[in-house]
Design a protein around this motif. Structure first.
Motif, PDB file in Angstrom:
ATOM      1  N   ARG A 127       0.863  -1.183   0.000  1.00 35.31           N
ATOM      2  CA  ARG A 127       0.000   0.000   0.000  1.00 35.31           C
ATOM      3  C   ARG A 127       0.898   1.232   0.000  1.00 35.31           C
ATOM      4  N   LEU A 128       0.795   2.029  -1.042  1.00 39.29           N
ATOM      5  CA  LEU A 128       1.623   3.217  -1.175  1.00 39.29           C
ATOM      6  C   LEU A 128       0.818   4.459  -0.818  1.00 39.29           C
ATOM      7  N   GLY A 129       1.524   5.516  -0.454  1.00 39.75           N
ATOM      8  CA  GLY A 129       0.887   6.789  -0.162  1.00 39.75           C
ATOM      9  C   GLY A 129       0.220   6.844   1.190  1.00 39.75           C
ATOM     10  N   THR A 130       0.617   5.976   2.109  1.00 38.41           N
ATOM     11  CA  THR A 130       0.077   6.050   3.464  1.00 38.41           C
ATOM     12  C   THR A 130       1.172   5.721   4.472  1.00 38.41           C
ATOM     13  N   SER A 131       0.935   6.078   5.714  1.00 39.07           N
ATOM     14  CA  SER A 131       1.904   5.853   6.777  1.00 39.07           C
ATOM     15  C   SER A 131       1.163   5.720   8.093  1.00 39.07           C
ATOM     16  N   LEU A 132       1.899   5.402   9.140  1.00 38.72           N
ATOM     17  CA  LEU A 132       1.306   5.283  10.469  1.00 38.72           C
ATOM     18  C   LEU A 132       0.967   6.655  11.021  1.00 38.72           C
ATOM     19  N   SER A 133      -0.186   6.764  11.663  1.00 36.46           N
ATOM     20  CA  SER A 133      -0.491   7.987  12.413  1.00 36.46           C
ATOM     21  C   SER A 133      -0.407   7.737  13.913  1.00 36.46           C
ATOM     22  N   GLY A 162      13.343   4.195   7.564  1.00 37.23           N
ATOM     23  CA  GLY A 162      14.462   5.053   7.232  1.00 37.23           C
ATOM     24  C   GLY A 162      15.021   5.894   8.365  1.00 37.23           C
ATOM     25  N   ILE A 163      16.005   6.691   8.011  1.00 38.91           N
ATOM     26  CA  ILE A 163      16.774   7.447   8.985  1.00 38.91           C
ATOM     27  C   ILE A 163      15.917   8.469   9.723  1.00 38.91           C
ATOM     28  N   ARG A 164      14.838   8.944   9.121  1.00 41.79           N
ATOM     29  CA  ARG A 164      13.914   9.878   9.785  1.00 41.79           C
ATOM     30  C   ARG A 164      12.686   9.152  10.328  1.00 41.79           C
ATOM     31  N   SER A 165      12.852   7.932  10.720  1.00 41.70           N
ATOM     32  CA  SER A 165      11.771   7.034  11.093  1.00 41.70           C
ATOM     33  C   SER A 165      10.724   7.653  12.015  1.00 41.70           C
ATOM     34  N   ALA A 166       9.474   7.651  11.539  1.00 38.80           N
ATOM     35  CA  ALA A 166       8.358   8.056  12.392  1.00 38.80           C
ATOM     36  C   ALA A 166       8.046   6.966  13.416  1.00 38.80           C
ATOM     37  N   THR A 167       8.230   5.707  13.014  1.00 41.05           N
ATOM     38  CA  THR A 167       7.998   4.602  13.949  1.00 41.05           C
ATOM     39  C   THR A 167       8.908   4.725  15.164  1.00 41.05           C
ATOM     40  N   ARG A 168      10.143   5.100  14.918  1.00 40.76           N
ATOM     41  CA  ARG A 168      11.108   5.260  16.026  1.00 40.76           C
ATOM     42  C   ARG A 168      10.591   6.255  17.055  1.00 40.76           C
ATOM     43  N   ARG A 169      10.077   7.365  16.600  1.00 41.88           N
ATOM     44  CA  ARG A 169       9.557   8.374  17.524  1.00 41.88           C
ATOM     45  C   ARG A 169       8.290   7.892  18.222  1.00 41.88           C
ATOM     46  N   MET A 170       7.457   7.139  17.513  1.00 42.23           N
ATOM     47  CA  MET A 170       6.198   6.669  18.101  1.00 42.23           C
ATOM     48  C   MET A 170       6.414   5.721  19.274  1.00 42.23           C
ATOM     49  N   ILE A 171       7.527   5.000  19.279  1.00 41.22           N
ATOM     50  CA  ILE A 171       7.762   4.067  20.377  1.00 41.22           C
ATOM     51  C   ILE A 171       8.683   4.670  21.438  1.00 41.22           C
ATOM     52  N   GLY A 172       8.908   5.974  21.349  1.00 43.99           N
ATOM     53  CA  GLY A 172       9.617   6.664  22.410  1.00 43.99           C
ATOM     54  C   GLY A 172      11.126   6.650  22.323  1.00 43.99           C
ATOM     55  N   VAL A 173      11.666   6.238  21.189  1.00 43.58           N
ATOM     56  CA  VAL A 173      13.123   6.274  21.013  1.00 43.58           C
ATOM     57  C   VAL A 173      13.510   7.684  20.589  1.00 43.58           C
ATOM     58  N   THR A 174      14.331   8.333  21.391  1.00 39.40           N
ATOM     59  CA  THR A 174      14.670   9.744  21.145  1.00 39.40           C
ATOM     60  C   THR A 174      15.970   9.919  20.374  1.00 39.40           C
ATOM     61  N   ASP A 175      16.695   8.843  20.107  1.00 40.98           N
ATOM     62  CA  ASP A 175      17.940   8.950  19.355  1.00 40.98           C
ATOM     63  C   ASP A 175      17.660   9.443  17.945  1.00 40.98           C
ATOM     64  N   GLU A 176      18.481  10.389  17.482  1.00 44.20           N
ATOM     65  CA  GLU A 176      18.338  10.949  16.144  1.00 44.20           C
ATOM     66  C   GLU A 176      19.691  10.924  15.436  1.00 44.20           C
ATOM     67  N   PRO A 177      19.691  10.913  14.092  1.00 41.61           N
ATOM     68  CA  PRO A 177      20.971  10.919  13.367  1.00 41.61           C
ATOM     69  C   PRO A 177      21.754  12.187  13.647  1.00 41.61           C
ATOM     70  N   ARG A 178      23.065  12.054  13.619  1.00 41.50           N
ATOM     71  CA  ARG A 178      23.948  13.207  13.830  1.00 41.50           C
ATOM     72  C   ARG A 178      24.779  13.426  12.568  1.00 41.50           C
ATOM     73  N   PRO A 179      25.048  14.685  12.226  1.00 32.43           N
ATOM     74  CA  PRO A 179      25.916  14.953  11.080  1.00 32.43           C
ATOM     75  C   PRO A 179      27.355  14.557  11.393  1.00 32.43           C
ATOM     76  N   THR A 180      28.074  14.069  10.393  1.00 37.62           N
ATOM     77  CA  THR A 180      29.469  13.657  10.603  1.00 37.62           C
ATOM     78  C   THR A 180      30.469  14.685  10.098  1.00 37.62           C
ATOM     79  N   GLY A 181      30.007  15.734   9.413  1.00 39.60           N
ATOM     80  CA  GLY A 181      30.911  16.787   8.980  1.00 39.60           C
ATOM     81  C   GLY A 181      31.210  16.820   7.497  1.00 39.60           C
ATOM     82  N   MET A 182      30.589  15.930   6.738  1.00 38.55           N
ATOM     83  CA  MET A 182      30.815  15.892   5.295  1.00 38.55           C
ATOM     84  C   MET A 182      29.500  16.011   4.547  1.00 38.55           C
ATOM     85  N   GLY A 183      29.591  16.511   3.319  1.00 40.54           N
ATOM     86  CA  GLY A 183      28.450  16.554   2.413  1.00 40.54           C
ATOM     87  C   GLY A 183      28.856  15.980   1.067  1.00 40.54           C
TER      88      GLY A 183
END
Length: 376
Positions: A127-133, A162-183
């Protein structure tokens, strides 16, 4: 009976489609959702190493991947001089075994399509075009609400979003990606005949200038710089900036640069890293792939690690009869340290370059090669 009979997989990237395929092929009812309205992939190309190819073969898509991509077995190192002098050609480790190529480059959209088609063929409902609320869970399952207003109840929810996971936030995990200094600037374009493997140029105005063949007629090229905010650049500005950085690199780069004319083929992203501390589950919801661990592309292991997550989780869910702490402990034991080591090594390689430090690159590469050559 396996530990689960009805599973929701959130995210149709590599980790999600691989898990959906493995479970559905074994008779588990799988709903696979993705927020995007169509199967797409961010970025121009992907480099899959042997350990990832091993998992793609297990899923039954290796032939399609080889047909869509470009296999090669060595790595070139070139100088940032007026000729792009080839300094060394190094045999690449066959981390998936001697019967598989060391590396395959292929377009990301092609791989995304292959994986989604395989999941659907295995029986997963896409199913495309939908996500967890929202989601809530009890001892027997997880109740889910979707953005389109529908609802469902599942034995397990797998957050592969993915790296911006909404599921991660929904289950209370507060860890977020950090920049490493390169682009990194990336561009997709035609493959000159001189490009038959990945070549890396170290030094010059960029930390790395490289390219990877992705098919008989395609490649992706990239230059890595200090991280900076490039968000204000219009497509034409990104193209001009990438061309300017690439001017110091020659040999095959001269042919590649001549084809860099379409602004829409150029993207820019920052290197980021993430390792969610173990365990990656909260009850009947588990994170895998970039939602749990994400590494900068310096070792080209992100996709392979996502596929390994899928393989191990699928195996454990199908071989157990109960979704319990024993299963989650086994998943942690097999995946956490391995993925964490890959992320840390990927970051270390970049940090040595940022610090202009001559680190123990042979030792680091030997360690990672030995690790990923072993089955997950």
């Amino acid at each position: 009976m396996p530990a689960v009979s009805h599973v929701l997989v959130a995210g149709a990237g590599l980790a999600g489609t691989a898990t959906a395929t493995g479970l559905a092929a074994a008779g588990v009812a799988v709903d696979l959702i993705d927020v995007k309205p169509e199967i797409t992939a961010i970025g121009s190309g992907i480099t899959m190493q042997g350990n990832g190819l091993r998992e793609l073969r297990r899923l039954g898509v290796l032939d399609a991947v080889l047909a869509a991509g470009y296999p090669f077995d060595s790595l070139g190192l070139r100088a940032p001089d007026s000729a792009g002098t080839l300094l060394a050609e190094i045999p690449d480790a066959r981390t998936g075994g001697d019967d598989l190529p060391a590396t395959v480059g292929l377009p990301r959209p092609a791989l995304a399509s292959i994986m989604a088609d395989r999941a659907a063929a295995a029986g997963a409902k896409l199913r495309l075009g939908t996500s967890l609320s929202s989601l809530s869970q009890d001892g027997g399952g997880v109740d889910v609400m979707f953005r389109d207003g529908s609802a469902g109840r599942y034995d397990l929810v797998i957050g592969a979003d993915g790296i911006r996971s909404a599921t991660r936030r929904m289950i209370g995990v507060t860890d977020e990606p950090r920049p490493t200094g390169m682009g990194i600037f990336r561009a997709f374009g035609p493959r000159p005949a001189s490009v038959t493997r990945t070549d890396l140029y170290y030094g010059g105005p960029a930390y790395i200038a490289g390219y990877c063949p992705t098919g008989e007629n395609s490649l992706y090229a990239y230059v890595v710089e200090d991280a900076q905010d490039r968000s204000a650049l219009a497509p034409a500005g990104r193209l001009a900036a990438m061309r300017d950085l690439s001017e110091a690199y020659h040999g095959p780069w001269d042919e590649i640069r001549a084809t860099l004319t379409d602004p829409d083929t150029v993207s820019y992203t920052l290197f980021e890293a993430l390792v969610v501390p173990a365990p990656w589950n909260r009850g009947r919801v588990v994170l895998i792939g970039d939602a749990a661990h994400a590494c900068p592309p310096t070792l080209a292991q992100g996709g392979s690690q996502a596929l390994e997550d899928a393989a191990v989780l699928t195996e454990l869910l199908l071989s157990a009869t109960t979704l319990d702490d024993v299963l989650w402990a086994a998943f942690t034991a097999r995946r956490f340290e391995r993925a964490k080591t890959v992320v840390e090594a990927s970051c270390q390689l970049g940090q040595w370059q940022l610090d202009h430090e001559q680190g123990d690159l042979p030792g680091l590469m030997a360690t990672i090669t030995a690790l990923v050559s072993q089955p997950a």
